[in-house]
Design a protein around this motif. Structure first.
Motif, PDB file in Angstrom:
ATOM      1  N   LYS A 657       0.837  -1.196   0.000  1.00 32.89           N
ATOM      2  CA  LYS A 657       0.000   0.000   0.000  1.00 32.89           C
ATOM      3  C   LYS A 657       0.873   1.247   0.000  1.00 32.89           C
ATOM      4  N   ALA A 658       1.918   1.213   0.829  1.00 32.18           N
ATOM      5  CA  ALA A 658       2.811   2.370   0.903  1.00 32.18           C
ATOM      6  C   ALA A 658       3.468   2.612  -0.444  1.00 32.18           C
ATOM      7  N   CYS A 659       3.834   1.522  -1.117  1.00 34.03           N
ATOM      8  CA  CYS A 659       4.471   1.644  -2.428  1.00 34.03           C
ATOM      9  C   CYS A 659       3.525   2.337  -3.396  1.00 34.03           C
ATOM     10  N   ALA A 660       2.278   1.854  -3.437  1.00 32.98           N
ATOM     11  CA  ALA A 660       1.305   2.445  -4.359  1.00 32.98           C
ATOM     12  C   ALA A 660       1.076   3.912  -4.027  1.00 32.98           C
ATOM     13  N   ASP A 661       0.947   4.222  -2.720  1.00 34.95           N
ATOM     14  CA  ASP A 661       0.629   5.594  -2.341  1.00 34.95           C
ATOM     15  C   ASP A 661       1.812   6.538  -2.496  1.00 34.95           C
ATOM     16  N   SER A 743      -9.559  11.605  -0.573  1.00 41.77           N
ATOM     17  CA  SER A 743      -8.534  11.758   0.459  1.00 41.77           C
ATOM     18  C   SER A 743      -8.683  10.687   1.536  1.00 41.77           C
ATOM     19  N   LEU A 744      -7.567  10.467   2.261  1.00 48.56           N
ATOM     20  CA  LEU A 744      -7.549   9.430   3.287  1.00 48.56           C
ATOM     21  C   LEU A 744      -8.567   9.725   4.384  1.00 48.56           C
ATOM     22  N   ILE A 745      -8.650  10.998   4.783  1.00 50.95           N
ATOM     23  CA  ILE A 745      -9.581  11.382   5.844  1.00 50.95           C
ATOM     24  C   ILE A 745     -11.001  11.025   5.432  1.00 50.95           C
ATOM     25  N   ARG A 746     -11.333  11.321   4.180  1.00 50.09           N
ATOM     26  CA  ARG A 746     -12.690  11.048   3.719  1.00 50.09           C
ATOM     27  C   ARG A 746     -12.968   9.544   3.783  1.00 50.09           C
ATOM     28  N   TRP A 747     -11.973   8.756   3.394  1.00 51.72           N
ATOM     29  CA  TRP A 747     -12.166   7.310   3.442  1.00 51.72           C
ATOM     30  C   TRP A 747     -12.314   6.835   4.889  1.00 51.72           C
ATOM     31  N   LEU A 748     -11.481   7.377   5.784  1.00 48.64           N
ATOM     32  CA  LEU A 748     -11.533   6.960   7.186  1.00 48.64           C
ATOM     33  C   LEU A 748     -12.884   7.296   7.792  1.00 48.64           C
ATOM     34  N   GLY A 789      14.370   6.957   2.525  1.00 49.73           N
ATOM     35  CA  GLY A 789      14.480   5.616   1.997  1.00 49.73           C
ATOM     36  C   GLY A 789      13.158   5.043   1.537  1.00 49.73           C
ATOM     37  N   PRO A 790      13.211   3.775   1.062  1.00 49.14           N
ATOM     38  CA  PRO A 790      12.062   3.155   0.423  1.00 49.14           C
ATOM     39  C   PRO A 790      10.832   3.082   1.326  1.00 49.14           C
ATOM     40  N   ALA A 791       9.678   3.385   0.762  1.00 51.97           N
ATOM     41  CA  ALA A 791       8.432   3.413   1.524  1.00 51.97           C
ATOM     42  C   ALA A 791       8.067   2.033   2.048  1.00 51.97           C
TER      43      ALA A 791
ATOM     44  N   LEU B  82      -4.770  10.264  22.846  1.00 53.89           N
ATOM     45  CA  LEU B  82      -4.993  10.876  21.531  1.00 53.89           C
ATOM     46  C   LEU B  82      -3.858  10.506  20.583  1.00 53.89           C
ATOM     47  N   TRP B  83      -2.614  10.566  21.112  1.00 52.04           N
ATOM     48  CA  TRP B  83      -1.475  10.243  20.258  1.00 52.04           C
ATOM     49  C   TRP B  83      -1.524   8.780  19.832  1.00 52.04           C
ATOM     50  N   LEU B  84      -1.906   7.902  20.778  1.00 47.98           N
ATOM     51  CA  LEU B  84      -1.953   6.461  20.467  1.00 47.98           C
ATOM     52  C   LEU B  84      -2.966   6.181  19.361  1.00 47.98           C
ATOM     53  N   THR B  85      -4.095   6.897  19.372  1.00 50.01           N
ATOM     54  CA  THR B  85      -5.099   6.647  18.329  1.00 50.01           C
ATOM     55  C   THR B  85      -4.590   7.136  16.969  1.00 50.01           C
ATOM     56  N   ALA B  86      -3.625   8.072  16.999  1.00 48.89           N
ATOM     57  CA  ALA B  86      -3.139   8.620  15.728  1.00 48.89           C
ATOM     58  C   ALA B  86      -2.394   7.575  14.902  1.00 48.89           C
ATOM     59  N   LEU B  87      -2.005   6.450  15.529  1.00 50.82           N
ATOM     60  CA  LEU B  87      -1.289   5.412  14.767  1.00 50.82           C
ATOM     61  C   LEU B  87      -2.132   4.928  13.586  1.00 50.82           C
ATOM     62  N   GLY B  88      -3.453   4.808  13.846  1.00 47.44           N
ATOM     63  CA  GLY B  88      -4.340   4.315  12.797  1.00 47.44           C
ATOM     64  C   GLY B  88      -4.297   5.200  11.568  1.00 47.44           C
ATOM     65  N   TYR B  89      -4.129   6.494  11.784  1.00 47.24           N
ATOM     66  CA  TYR B  89      -4.035   7.412  10.653  1.00 47.24           C
ATOM     67  C   TYR B  89      -2.636   7.371  10.066  1.00 47.24           C
ATOM     68  N   ARG B  90      -1.652   7.403  10.955  1.00 53.41           N
ATOM     69  CA  ARG B  90      -0.250   7.467  10.520  1.00 53.41           C
ATOM     70  C   ARG B  90       0.124   6.301   9.610  1.00 53.41           C
ATOM     71  N   LYS B  91      -0.340   5.103   9.981  1.00 54.82           N
ATOM     72  CA  LYS B  91       0.115   3.950   9.205  1.00 54.82           C
ATOM     73  C   LYS B  91      -0.488   3.913   7.805  1.00 54.82           C
ATOM     74  N   ARG B  92      -1.546   4.686   7.598  1.00 54.29           N
ATOM     75  CA  ARG B  92      -2.172   4.677   6.271  1.00 54.29           C
ATOM     76  C   ARG B  92      -1.767   5.875   5.439  1.00 54.29           C
ATOM     77  N   LYS B  93      -1.032   6.788   6.047  1.00 54.18           N
ATOM     78  CA  LYS B  93      -0.706   8.027   5.347  1.00 54.18           C
ATOM     79  C   LYS B  93       0.766   7.994   4.964  1.00 54.18           C
ATOM     80  N   MET B  94       1.036   7.817   3.705  1.00 58.63           N
ATOM     81  CA  MET B  94       2.429   7.784   3.267  1.00 58.63           C
ATOM     82  C   MET B  94       2.888   9.199   2.957  1.00 58.63           C
ATOM     83  N   THR B  95       3.796   9.691   3.733  1.00 57.38           N
ATOM     84  CA  THR B  95       4.371  10.993   3.425  1.00 57.38           C
ATOM     85  C   THR B  95       5.857  10.798   3.221  1.00 57.38           C
ATOM     86  N   SER B  96       6.484  11.787   2.626  1.00 55.21           N
ATOM     87  CA  SER B  96       7.875  11.575   2.247  1.00 55.21           C
ATOM     88  C   SER B  96       8.847  12.106   3.302  1.00 55.21           C
ATOM     89  N   ASP B  97       8.331  12.657   4.423  1.00 53.57           N
ATOM     90  CA  ASP B  97       9.255  13.159   5.430  1.00 53.57           C
ATOM     91  C   ASP B  97       9.804  11.998   6.276  1.00 53.57           C
TER      92      ASP B  97
END
Lengths: 820, 278
Positions: A657-661, A743-748, A789-791, B82-97
């Motif tokens: 999933k990370a790769c695709a995103d 967006s991800l938020i909308r899906w969540l 590095g790699p996603a 609150l921070w612990l619940t943020a994991l659910g969002y974090r793991k699905r959000k691929m950012t490049s930082d």
């Protein structure tokens, strides 16, 4: 679509120029001739122009690469759908007064310049000059049974999804036939597929294709009929000749994949010489595209230019040349001028080309036409004294040639070596794809030419003299780098003179433990594994990457070989004779010392592993088995591979999933697929091979190696699929990017639309509707440009996924940790 | 603690500048062991700090959730939740930082466990039948479910890998379809009476049974088991064994031995009988 061209009868009088083949090159040439009012004839074997593009599937997008090249033709060409482009060309042929003759297949050419006789299926044409623009497609072999001219017999399958709920019979059991059959036999398409094979077994096809086909057959997706051939074709039905008698089956489409006759034989029959015997060789040509037979000119794909724009420009140019326009500068003149613009001297493009040709050894045998081609893919740069060209350990695969001045190599310890004008450097990266071995500076104000890897390989393939020079220099350098201690090129002369290049296939044993022998080997490309028989079991000792050497213990001690060395992947070795090597060592005591030190270190490591084996047998066995597994999976040629520890992997597919995103919505890896040993899983994912197979044949040359060693594709893919077919690990997909996701938020919050990762094909299809975007190659770029590095690795919640090179992974430290 | 963070910021910032030296790992390191148990140490230290300060600080009249100390811990705990619940969002959000999900998981696990101390010490051990204690109990329940999660993460992957036996999900589904087709073909010569249970087994959704059946591994109304029972006669198939994905499935897929020739006997040498049952 029907052709709008006004076809003409065969001309009775001799023409100035006869153009064979009406593709982009031929049509552009004929249009120029028409515009100039030159007497000409365009001979086309079918009843439409540009057969190769005509055979593309309906609506296929044709790309206009390379962008930087200007189009110079009387015909229009810009990116667009097949119908649009073909329609334009038909109109252009009429407005340019092209004298086109259809269904005139050329069978023989006789005579010489000024009086050629061209025998066609319609009669004989006389011409003063001939332009060959027949492409490389060749003529597909046709079926021989009655009814072989029916329209439902096709010779290519562009997109299997064009066929749904049909009875399809594939005739021919080579790779092309099997791949087509597997494509249309996809379950979702609900086709009834039959594949016919005249003989009992499938000897001509790759093992993988045969096993896939057999599996599909067992699962009922296609019926495989051996010792069967077609007897008669009727619309909707096909009569078969089987071992048990005749049989009539339902059949809506016949895909005939019976091979094709390559055009080379036809071309050679005219007396035209090629640059070499290989499949990749092209006809020898002058700067005006004239072949070795005066009066016959070769342009387009057959001349080695597969891109449409090149072809069209050449068509224009060649007719201008024939018309006596010697002052014409090629369309790439301004690009070349841009390449030379930053050089201090202000001289013309042709003067620069001549300057380089005379000064650089590898260019000495290159024709002016080839020279232009190479320079387009190259950079000419002026360096000031002391300026760094590249640094040690920098990735890079380009080759540098010294046109003016000299370069200085830093070989460590403050010592430097001078490289003279006319010579080359950077060839190690070119041959093995590894990082740069040393830092190079300009020794004085100099001009260096940087030739891209593809251009350099093309140069080596096309010009034997250049190949010899590059190979010789690279061998000398490699030896100098391995055996230090004041060795000079002169000392190496006898060793290099007797050196032989050997090619070994994966798994082949080069040295056998216990045998006598004193040859020394240097690995030029590929890699080796060293094994020793301990307690009746081969134990993995070491992985040798390209650039290392082995066999030196035998020379120094005179003892039999103490370990077995075999190729991990297909490799190239340089064999040095023991005698010349011994002489060199005798002449240079310092080199002998250094070599002995290396031997001692290796011997120490061997005894370490042997000692471990005695005490921690299971740990050593595990290490050894893991190493063999990794080598068996082809990781011997990897520089960076994804490895999953299945003790940790929870199967969440977050890596995919990370790769695709992280990319444009498509995953470049398949976590589940691939082999596993002792919970170590090698998923289907790019390994960034040392010698990337995908790079081998990329018409627009968009596959490169990046600064982190990643093999990536820059924009400009034309979707030919060569890289996908060439990749032995199946990691390249041909796919169109899906539309933007909500967006991800909308899906969540709402659950609507696809979540993270690649959207389902169903959603994509619904979203796109009728639109059919162009499928291009999609491959891992190791998340190029993302500093962390790699996603796939970063997105693994448990630490199961890592990316490593085999030598990092199989370090001796691993064994020590396992044993402790 | 400075050393704990120095590697986090110092070394990684440098890599951005050079771009060529990425942070690379040579070996697999699980989320529990991440960075030499960095988050276990941080969270352990935090718990220790709370326990010691609780003992040393004198709050009048006594420790409870409403005191300044109780509020401090309560705010810390709420922020942590609150921070612990943020994991659910974090793991699905691929950012490049800069971020690593493994580090997040590791921190989530250990800081989540420290919430047991933070939450409980926040109460001042004043538990009773009220809404506050309900909130505390629900939080503890969530933490316990997290503990179960850790156990599952630590123990199941191996079994998952073994059971999968190098097959992908698609191949498994395909194998089930292939078995169905083979069974259908094999049942052709049977009498209508014998065919009925086979057809019933084929009609059954291979993933039916509900969550109870999935978790317990018991399928009392399994049509395949019933069909086996009805047809096998002498050969009593044991449902538990038949329900496993064993090596037999691969064998069947590859059809390399007798197991494949469905027309003769539908028996696999390894698992005793048809292994197509889930």
């Amino acid at each position: 679509m029907t052709s709008k061209v006004e076809w003409k009868p065969l001309p009775t009088e001799a023409v100035k120029v006869a153009i064979i083949g009406s593709g982009p090159a031929g049509l552009s040439a004929a249009s120029r001739a028409g515009q100039l009012g030159l007497s000409h004839v365009l001979l086309e074997k079918t009843d439409h122009l540009s057969d190769t593009i005509f055979k593309y599937q309906k609506g296929k997008r044709v790309l206009a690469t390379p962008d930087r090249l200007d189009l110079r033709s009387d015909c229009r060409f810009a990116e667009g759908a097949r119908e649009y482009i073909l329609g334009n060309w038909d109109d252009d042929a009429n407005t340019n007064k092209v004298y086109a003759v259809k269904q005139a297949e050329v069978t023989e050419v006789t005579g010489q310049k000024g009086a050629f006789e061209i025998k066609t299926s319609k009669g004989v044409v006389k011409a003063e000059n001939i332009v060959l623009a027949i492409g490389t497609q060749g003529n597909p072999n046709r079926m021989r049974c009655p009814g072989n001219d029916l329209p439902h017999i096709i010779y290519t399958v562009d997109d299997p999804e064009d066929f749904k709920d049909k009875h399809i019979t594939v005739v021919g059991s080579g790779d092309a036939g099997i791949e087509n059959a597997l494509g249309v036999a996809e379950e979702a398409l609900e086709n009834t597929v039959t594949i016919l094979n005249r003989s009992k077994d499938f000897a001509r096809a790759k093992a993988k294709n045969v096993s896939d086909m057999m599996e599909a057959g067992e699962n009922g997706f296609m019926s495989i009929r051996t010792e069967t051939q077609p007897k008669a074709v009727e619309p909707g039905w096909l009569t078969l000749e089987t071992p048990t008698g005749e049989e009539k089956i339902q059949c809506d489409v016949i895909v005939a994949r019976l091979g094709s006759v390559a055009p080379r034989g036809f071309v050679e029959a005219m007396g035209i010489e090629f640059t070499g015997p290989d499949r990749e060789a092209f006809p020898k040509l002058s700067p005006t595209f004239e072949s070795t037979v005066p009066g016959i000119f070769v342009i387009g794909a057959l001349a080695g230019y597969p891109l449409i724009k090149h072809c069209m420009n050449q068509g224009y140019d060649v007719v201008e040349f024939i018309n006596g326009n010697t002052g014409l500068t090629p369309a790439d003149e301004k690009d070349l001028a841009a390449i030379f613009a930053n050089l201090p001297q202000k001289i013309s493009v042709s003067e620069w080309l001549e300057f380089f040709r005379q000064r650089v050894r590898i260019f000495s045998e290159v024709s002016p036409l080839q020279m232009r081609e190479f320079m387009l893919d190259s950079k000419a740069t002026h360096y000031r004294t002391g300026e760094i060209v590249f640094e040690k350990d920098e990735p890079g695969s380009s080759l540098f040639a010294i046109a003016d001045g000299h370069a200085v190599v830093e070989i460590g310890g403050g010592a430097t070596v001078k490289i003279e004008q006319g010579s080359i450097f950077g060839e190690v990266g070119l041959i093995s794809g590894r990082k740069r071995g040393a830092t190079i500076r300009a020794g004085e104000d100099s001009i260096f030419i940087e030739v891209s890897r593809t251009a350099a390989l093309k140069l080596m393939a096309g010009v034997p003299g250049a190949k010899r020079v590059i190979e010789r220099i690279s061998l000398e350098r490699q030896l100098l780098q391995i055996f230090r201690g004041g060795l000079t090129v002169e000392d190496l002369q006898p060793v290099v003179d007797q050196a032989q290049v050997e090619r070994v296939s994966a798994g082949k044993v080069v040295l056998t433990e216990g045998e006598q022998g004193d040859d020394v080997y240097v690995i030029r490309s590929g890699s080796m594994v060293v094994e020793k028989d301990i307690g009746g079991k081969p134990i993995f000792l070491r992985y040798l990457p390209a650039g290392s050497f082995f066999g030196e213990m035998g020379v120094l001690s005179g003892q039999p070989r103490n370990a077995t060395v075999k190729a991990a992947v297909g490799s190239e070795l340089i064999k040095l004779t023991g005698e010349s090597f011994r002489k060199m060592l005798a002449a240079k005591p310092k080199v002998r010392e250094a070599t002995e030190a290396a031997v001692a270190e290796r011997a120490q490591m061997n005894s370490f592993i042997e000692a471990r084996k005695a005490n921690y047998s299971s740990a050593v066995d595990m290490y050894s088995d893991t190493a063999s597994f990794i080598m068996k999976e082809g990781l011997g040629e990897a520089t960076d591979a994804l490895l999953i520890d299945e003790n940790l992997c929870v199967g969440c597919d977050n890596c995919e999933k990370a790769c695709a995103d992280s990319h444009e919505g498509l995953s470049r890896l398949d976590r589940e697929a691939g082999k596993t040993f002792a919970h170590l899983h090698v998923p289907t994912s790019c390994r960034h091979c040392e010698h990337p197979h995908c790079m081998a044949d990329c018409p627009p040359n968009v596959i490169h190696r990046g600064p982190d060693g990643e093999v990536f594709m820059e924009p400009g893919c034309i979707g030919c699929g060569n890289c996908m077919r060439n990749c032995p690990y199946g990691v390249i997909r041909m796919e169109a990017a899906p539309p933007e996701k909500p967006s991800l938020i909308r899906w969540l919050l709402t659950g609507f639309g696809p979540g993270p990762g690649e959207p389902s094909p169903k959603w994509t299809k619904k979203k796109l509707g009728e639109e059919k975007p162009k499928k291009i190659a999609v491959k891992c770029d190791m998340c190029k440009g993302i500093a962390d590095g790699p996603a796939c690795v970063r997105a693994c919640p448990t630490g199961a996924a890592i990316r490593v090179s085999p030598e990092e992974f199989l370090s001796i430290a691993r064994l020590e940790e396992d044993a402790d | 603690m400075a050393s704990l963070f120095s590697s986090l910021f110092g070394a990684r910032r440098r890599s951005k500048a050079t771009q060529t030296e990425r942070v690379r790992e040579r070996r697999h390191e699980g989320f529990l062991r991440y960075a030499n148990f960095r988050w276990a140490k941080i969270s352990g230290g935090l718990c220790l700090l709370i326990i010691v300060s609780y003992a040393l600080i004198d709050v009048t009249p006594r420790h409870n959730g409403g005191s300044w100390y109780g509020y401090t811990l309560g705010t810390l705990g709420a922020g942590l939740i609150l921070w612990l619940t943020a994991l659910g969002y974090r793991k699905r959000k691929m950012t490049s930082d800069y971020w690593s999900l493994k580090a997040w998981t590791s921190a989530h696990v250990y800081l989540g466990l420290s919430l047991m101390v933070i939450g409980t010490w926040h109460t001042g051990f004043q538990l009773g039948w009220n809404v506050h204690t309900l909130a505390w109990a629900l939080m503890m329940l969530v933490i316990l479910s997290g503990l179960y999660g850790i156990i599952v993460y630590a123990t199941l992957p191996q079994a998952l890998s073994n059971n999968r036996d190098e097959m992908t999900q698609m191949q498994m589904l395909e194998a089930i379809r292939a078995f169905d087709r083979q069974l259908h073909a094999a049942a052709q010569p049977l009498t209508p009476q014998d065919t009925a249970p086979v057809l019933k087994a084929l009609d059954e959704d291979p993933f039916a049974g509900g969550i109870g059946a999935r978790l317990s591994g018991r399928y009392p109304r399994c049509a395949t088991a019933a069909a086996l029972h009805a047809l096998a006669g002498r050969e009593r198939a044991t449902p538990r064994r038949a329900r496993r994905w064993s090596g037999c499935s691969r064998r069947n897929r590859r059809r390399s031995d007798g197991c494949a020739s469905i027309s003769g006997s539908a028996r696999c040498s390894k698992s005793g009988f048809m292994c197509m049952c889930r």
